[in-house]
Structure formats: structure tokens, C-alpha cells
Design a protein around this motif. Structure first.
Motif, PDB file in Angstrom:
ATOM      1  N   GLN A  15       4.225   6.627   5.802  1.00 31.51           N
ATOM      2  CA  GLN A  15       3.266   5.292   5.439  1.00 31.51           C
ATOM      3  C   GLN A  15       3.487   4.301   6.317  1.00 31.51           C
ATOM      4  O   GLN A  15       4.339   4.301   7.018  1.00 31.51           O
ATOM      5  CB  GLN A  15       3.891   5.206   4.108  1.00 31.51           C
ATOM      6  N   LYS A  16       2.380   3.405   6.209  1.00 34.44           N
ATOM      7  CA  LYS A  16       2.164   2.243   7.265  1.00 34.44           C
ATOM      8  C   LYS A  16       3.262   1.447   6.774  1.00 34.44           C
ATOM      9  O   LYS A  16       3.596   1.183   5.639  1.00 34.44           O
ATOM     10  CB  LYS A  16       0.805   1.758   6.727  1.00 34.44           C
ATOM     11  N   GLY A  17       4.087   0.837   7.707  1.00 30.43           N
ATOM     12  CA  GLY A  17       5.140   0.011   7.443  1.00 30.43           C
ATOM     13  C   GLY A  17       6.701   1.067   7.378  1.00 30.43           C
ATOM     14  O   GLY A  17       7.566   0.271   7.453  1.00 30.43           O
ATOM     15  N   PHE A  50       4.325   7.368  13.282  1.00 33.23           N
ATOM     16  CA  PHE A  50       2.857   6.811  12.898  1.00 33.23           C
ATOM     17  C   PHE A  50       2.469   7.293  11.507  1.00 33.23           C
ATOM     18  O   PHE A  50       3.054   8.337  11.043  1.00 33.23           O
ATOM     19  CB  PHE A  50       2.060   7.253  14.209  1.00 33.23           C
ATOM     20  N   PRO A  51       1.608   6.380  10.742  1.00 30.97           N
ATOM     21  CA  PRO A  51       1.129   6.821   9.633  1.00 30.97           C
ATOM     22  C   PRO A  51       0.389   8.051   9.724  1.00 30.97           C
ATOM     23  O   PRO A  51      -0.463   8.233  10.537  1.00 30.97           O
ATOM     24  CB  PRO A  51       0.305   5.555   9.174  1.00 30.97           C
TER      25      PRO A  51
END
Length: 145
Positions: free
Chosen positions: A96-98, A133-134
């Protein structure tokens, strides 16, 4: 092993024309050499089918993830891959993002310092633990966690 879904719009950009997809994906998998003999790759409309043989269930899982984490691929089947039944229990996680591998390790194992275990289980999929990466799908070993 069945069917795996992936995010078609994210991943490693290996090809620009669908006509090149099979060769580029096969080369990508063979370059990391997860242990598949006689690897064959077919590609049509975002769907990849893998066939070949391996003596290691983890090699099959890694080949599926390597194919699926390619931009333009949304489904991977490995029904044509001959492999023994998996001994190690694994889960699959979509970055996931982050996210960091440390955060993923904390989630699954309760301690961020266990991230090398995730990295080691995905060396063919993740080349650098700081470069995830997401949308990327990875293996999470669960035995002896």
C-alpha cells in the motif's frame, strides 16, 4: 496454484507492445532464476499463463509474482507449472502507499526488525528492500513467524 489477480497499471515496465510481452516476461523470470525448468509464458489481453517444471513450490510462487508484478499484467495462472505441494505456509500481501518492509513485518510478525525475512522470501521479486511500490504483490512466509 490457480489464478492470481494483479494491478495492471503498476509494476515493472518490460514491454510496450503486446507482441513482445511473452518474451520479455520469460526473460525477466529467467534472469532472476527462481528455479523453473522449461519455462513457457503465454500472454493475451493482460493475462499470463505459465508452464514448466520445478522441484520447489516457492519457485512457482515467485515466478507467478514476478510475472504479475509487470505493468500490463492483471492475471496470472500457473496451472501448467508442475511443482510439489507447498510445505511452507505463505500469505500474499499487496503493498500500500506509504508501506515499508518494516511496517509489513510489524503487521505480520509483530516486530519491524523481522523485515529481512520478507525480503529474503521475495529476493527475486524485490531487488532492493527500500524500493517497493504500491500495488506490488509479495509473499509473506507464515511458518515459524
Amino acid at each position: 496454484m490457480g489464478l492470481f489477480d494483479f494491478a495492471k497499471a503498476v509494476g515493472h515496465k518490460l514491454f510496450t507492445k503486446d507482441a513482445d510481452a511473452e518474451e520479455k516476461i520469460r526473460e525477466h523470470i529467467e534472469q532472476a532464476n527462481p528455479g523453473i525448468q522449461d519455462l513457457k509464458v503465454s500472454y493475451q489481453d493482460g493475462a499470463v499463463s505459465l508452464s514448466g517444471k520445478t522441484d520447489d513450490a516457492a519457485a512457482m510462487e515467485k515466478a507467478v509474482l514476478m510475472a504479475g508484478n509487470v505493468m500490463g499484467v492483471e492475471k496470472v495462472t500457473a496451472d501448467g507449472l508442475e511443482a510439489p505441494e507447498a510445505v511452507e505456509k505463505v500469505d500474499y500481501y499487496v503493498i500500500q502507499k506509504g508501506d515499508t518492509l518494516s511496517a509489513v513485518a510489524k503487521h505480520f510478525y509483530g516486530k519491524a526488525s523481522a523485515y529481512p525475512r520478507i525480503f529474503d522470501a521475495n529476493r527475486e521479486v524485490i531487488k532492493d528492500p527500500d524500493l517497493i511500490f504500491p500495488g506490488q504483490k509479495i509473499r509473506i512466509p507464515l511458518d515459524d513467524a
